[in-house]
Design a protein around this motif. Structure first.
Motif, mmCIF file in Angstrom:
data_model
loop_
_atom_site.group_PDB
_atom_site.id
_atom_site.type_symbol
_atom_site.label_atom_id
_atom_site.label_comp_id
_atom_site.label_asym_id
_atom_site.label_seq_id
_atom_site.Cartn_x
_atom_site.Cartn_y
_atom_site.Cartn_z
ATOM 1 N N GLN A 32 0.824 -1.210 0.000
ATOM 2 C CA GLN A 32 0.000 0.000 0.000
ATOM 3 C C GLN A 32 0.861 1.264 0.000
ATOM 4 O OE1 GLN A 32 -3.517 0.423 2.274
ATOM 5 N NE2 GLN A 32 -3.834 -1.784 2.566
ATOM 6 N N HIS A 33 2.025 1.194 0.588
ATOM 7 C CA HIS A 33 2.948 2.327 0.591
ATOM 8 C C HIS A 33 3.611 2.497 -0.771
ATOM 9 C CE1 HIS A 33 6.970 4.170 1.148
ATOM 10 N NE2 HIS A 33 6.360 4.936 2.048
ATOM 11 N N ASP A 34 4.001 1.390 -1.385
ATOM 12 C CA ASP A 34 4.835 1.454 -2.590
ATOM 13 C C ASP A 34 4.038 1.629 -3.883
ATOM 14 O OD1 ASP A 34 7.033 1.123 -0.979
ATOM 15 O OD2 ASP A 34 7.216 -1.034 -1.336
ATOM 16 N N LEU A 35 2.835 1.060 -3.959
ATOM 17 C CA LEU A 35 2.074 1.117 -5.202
ATOM 18 C C LEU A 35 1.841 2.539 -5.707
ATOM 19 C CD1 LEU A 35 0.480 -0.179 -7.502
ATOM 20 C CD2 LEU A 35 -1.494 -0.332 -5.958
ATOM 21 N N PRO A 36 1.323 3.462 -4.881
ATOM 22 C CA PRO A 36 1.113 4.821 -5.395
ATOM 23 C C PRO A 36 2.406 5.524 -5.777
ATOM 24 C CG PRO A 36 0.647 4.718 -3.038
ATOM 25 C CD PRO A 36 0.815 3.320 -3.496
ATOM 26 N N ARG A 37 3.498 5.156 -5.145
ATOM 27 C CA ARG A 37 4.777 5.772 -5.507
ATOM 28 C C ARG A 37 5.270 5.276 -6.862
ATOM 29 N NH1 ARG A 37 3.627 6.055 -0.577
ATOM 30 N NH2 ARG A 37 4.419 7.706 0.792
ATOM 31 N N LEU A 38 5.042 4.006 -7.152
ATOM 32 C CA LEU A 38 5.416 3.477 -8.458
ATOM 33 C C LEU A 38 4.580 4.113 -9.567
ATOM 34 C CD1 LEU A 38 5.798 -0.336 -7.617
ATOM 35 C CD2 LEU A 38 7.631 1.323 -7.985
ATOM 36 N N THR A 39 3.279 4.220 -9.369
ATOM 37 C CA THR A 39 2.438 4.823 -10.398
ATOM 38 C C THR A 39 2.730 6.315 -10.547
ATOM 39 O OG1 THR A 39 0.627 5.118 -8.797
ATOM 40 C CG2 THR A 39 0.604 3.119 -10.145
ATOM 41 N N SER A 40 3.066 6.972 -9.439
ATOM 42 C CA SER A 40 3.398 8.396 -9.493
ATOM 43 C C SER A 40 4.677 8.633 -10.290
ATOM 44 C CB SER A 40 3.543 8.959 -8.070
ATOM 45 O OG SER A 40 3.860 10.332 -8.113
ATOM 46 N N ARG A 41 5.708 7.820 -10.047
ATOM 47 C CA ARG A 41 6.956 7.981 -10.800
ATOM 48 C C ARG A 41 6.757 7.651 -12.272
ATOM 49 N NH1 ARG A 41 9.634 5.805 -6.062
ATOM 50 N NH2 ARG A 41 9.704 3.724 -7.021
ATOM 51 N N ALA A 42 5.942 6.643 -12.559
ATOM 52 C CA ALA A 42 5.669 6.297 -13.960
ATOM 53 C C ALA A 42 4.973 7.453 -14.671
ATOM 54 C CB ALA A 42 4.820 5.041 -14.032
ATOM 55 N N ALA A 43 4.026 8.089 -13.996
ATOM 56 C CA ALA A 43 3.337 9.228 -14.593
ATOM 57 C C ALA A 43 4.303 10.378 -14.844
ATOM 58 C CB ALA A 43 2.199 9.682 -13.680
ATOM 59 N N ARG A 44 5.140 10.682 -13.861
ATOM 60 C CA ARG A 44 6.100 11.772 -14.014
ATOM 61 C C ARG A 44 7.066 11.499 -15.160
ATOM 62 N NH1 ARG A 44 7.624 11.825 -9.214
ATOM 63 N NH2 ARG A 44 9.528 10.583 -9.366
ATOM 64 N N ASN A 45 7.563 10.276 -15.251
ATOM 65 C CA ASN A 45 8.511 9.944 -16.308
ATOM 66 C C ASN A 45 7.864 9.933 -17.688
ATOM 67 O OD1 ASN A 45 10.594 9.664 -14.451
ATOM 68 N ND2 ASN A 45 10.270 7.467 -14.184
ATOM 69 N N ALA A 46 6.545 9.728 -17.714
ATOM 70 C CA ALA A 46 5.813 9.766 -18.985
ATOM 71 C C ALA A 46 5.387 11.183 -19.347
ATOM 72 C CB ALA A 46 4.591 8.861 -18.905
ATOM 73 N N GLY A 47 5.719 12.151 -18.501
ATOM 74 C CA GLY A 47 5.356 13.536 -18.766
ATOM 75 C C GLY A 47 3.902 13.846 -18.486
ATOM 76 N N LEU A 48 3.283 13.069 -17.612
ATOM 77 C CA LEU A 48 1.877 13.262 -17.275
ATOM 78 C C LEU A 48 1.752 13.887 -15.892
ATOM 79 C CD1 LEU A 48 0.618 9.791 -18.523
ATOM 80 C CD2 LEU A 48 0.307 11.979 -19.683
ATOM 81 N N ASP A 49 0.735 14.704 -15.711
ATOM 82 C CA ASP A 49 0.541 15.420 -14.448
ATOM 83 C C ASP A 49 -0.428 14.650 -13.569
ATOM 84 O OD1 ASP A 49 0.335 17.193 -12.392
ATOM 85 O OD2 ASP A 49 -0.592 18.811 -13.568
ATOM 86 N N ARG A 50 0.110 13.883 -12.645
ATOM 87 C CA ARG A 50 -0.727 13.073 -11.757
ATOM 88 C C ARG A 50 -1.611 13.950 -10.875
ATOM 89 N NH1 ARG A 50 -0.516 7.704 -9.328
ATOM 90 N NH2 ARG A 50 -1.082 7.765 -7.119
ATOM 91 N N ALA A 51 -1.202 15.198 -10.673
ATOM 92 C CA ALA A 51 -1.992 16.099 -9.830
ATOM 93 C C ALA A 51 -3.369 16.380 -10.429
ATOM 94 C CB ALA A 51 -1.246 17.415 -9.615
ATOM 95 N N THR A 52 -3.531 16.140 -11.731
ATOM 96 C CA THR A 52 -4.829 16.375 -12.367
ATOM 97 C C THR A 52 -5.711 15.134 -12.330
ATOM 98 O OG1 THR A 52 -4.076 15.729 -14.586
ATOM 99 C CG2 THR A 52 -3.752 18.031 -13.939
ATOM 100 N N TRP A 53 -5.204 14.036 -11.779
ATOM 101 C CA TRP A 53 -5.965 12.783 -11.745
ATOM 102 C C TRP A 53 -6.822 12.708 -10.481
ATOM 103 C CZ3 TRP A 53 -1.702 8.590 -13.029
ATOM 104 C CH2 TRP A 53 -1.193 8.840 -14.306
ATOM 105 N N GLN A 54 -7.987 12.154 -10.640
ATOM 106 C CA GLN A 54 -8.787 11.742 -9.491
ATOM 107 C C GLN A 54 -8.450 10.275 -9.220
ATOM 108 O OE1 GLN A 54 -10.946 13.195 -7.455
ATOM 109 N NE2 GLN A 54 -11.328 15.194 -8.411
ATOM 110 N N ILE A 55 -8.103 9.957 -7.980
ATOM 111 C CA ILE A 55 -7.638 8.603 -7.666
ATOM 112 C C ILE A 55 -8.455 8.036 -6.506
ATOM 113 C CG2 ILE A 55 -5.670 7.177 -6.966
ATOM 114 C CD1 ILE A 55 -3.852 9.378 -8.122
#
Length: 258
Positions: A32-55
């Motif tokens: 539960q700690h690591d999953l959101p961090r992995l998806t967050s880094r993937a979004a950042r590296n893909a040039g996507l703004d995770r801050a605009t996502w509803q999760i």
């Protein structure tokens, strides 16, 4: 994060960790700690703004809802590619029992921000894709893979078949998902693995025209979309009755009559 009123066209991306319930308390907490961090880094590296996502988080699962804004091909292509890279780095020094492997599903359609999460059949369909046996079977069949992905037919057609990603039809296998009230065509991918079975390889012309209403000329010569005629011993004449990807080819144009 993005907010909207009423039902708005959105892309839904759901991810779920394999065999979460079989872990002890400490490992569940770690996931539960690591999953959101992995998806967050993937979004950042893909040039996507995770801050605009509803999760919407649910232990070992994340449901990401993003208003459609033209970045859908990057979600299907770049985000998934970077998520696989993050998982590879995460898992490479871990014993098999401590690996994190994900099932993922992508669909799009109208979604409403509701009082207790998200409302709409789009979200329900995404959940059904995520729980499909095809994803479970794919991870079981490819033990070294870190992620198995299903795209809804709509997402596949508008991104992959539409030519808006680096992916091709050869990266996917067409499957039918039958989960509860959902029966739909979807497209299975296990990055880095060949998931196609016998009969799954479709000619480019068939992929380009699948689901299209036939043209008047499509039934000529038994309905062939491409007819090859050899004339004069020197010239090879191909008659195309459908869209064809000829990138990298050398083509001359003329009439079949000479």
């Amino acid at each position: 994060m993005a907010e909207w009123s009423g039902f708005y066209p959105c892309t839904c991306i759901a991810v779920d960790a394999e065999a979460y319930g079989g872990n002890n308390d400490l490992r569940q907490s770690e996931i539960q700690h690591d999953l959101p961090r992995l998806t967050s880094r993937a979004a950042r590296n893909a040039g996507l703004d995770r801050a605009t996502w509803q999760i919407q988080r649910k232990g070992d699962e994340e449901l990401i809802v993003h208003p459609m804004d033209g970045t859908e091909p990057r979600l299907v292509d770049d985000f998934v590619r970077h998520l696989v890279a993050e998982l590879r780095g995460y898992n490479e020094l871990r014993v098999p029992s401590a690996r994190m492997r994900l099932r993922a599903a992508v669909h799009h359609g109208p979604v409403e921000l509701a009082d207790n999460g998200f409302a709409g059949s789009t979200v329900v369909t995404t959940a059904r894709l995520l729980s499909s046996r095809h994803l479970y079977d794919a991870l079981a069949a490819h033990d070294g893979a870190d992620l198995a992905l299903l795209l809804s037919d709509d997402v596949y057609r508008s991104t992959v078949a539409g030519g808006h990603t680096t992916l091709t039809g050869g990266d996917f296998r067409r499957v039918v998902v039958d989960e509860k009230e959902c029966e739909a065509v979807a497209w299975l991918r296990v990055p880095g693995r060949d998931v196609r079975g016998p009969g799954d390889v479709l000619p480019d012309v068939e992929l380009a025209t699948r689901g299209r209403r036939p043209l008047a000329d499509d039934h000529r010569d038994g309905g062939a979309m491409v007819r090859n005629d050899f004339r004069g011993g020197q010239n090879n004449v191909n008659n195309f009755n459908a869209p064809v990807d000829l990138r990298g080819g050398v083509v001359g144009f003329g009439s079949s009559g000479g």
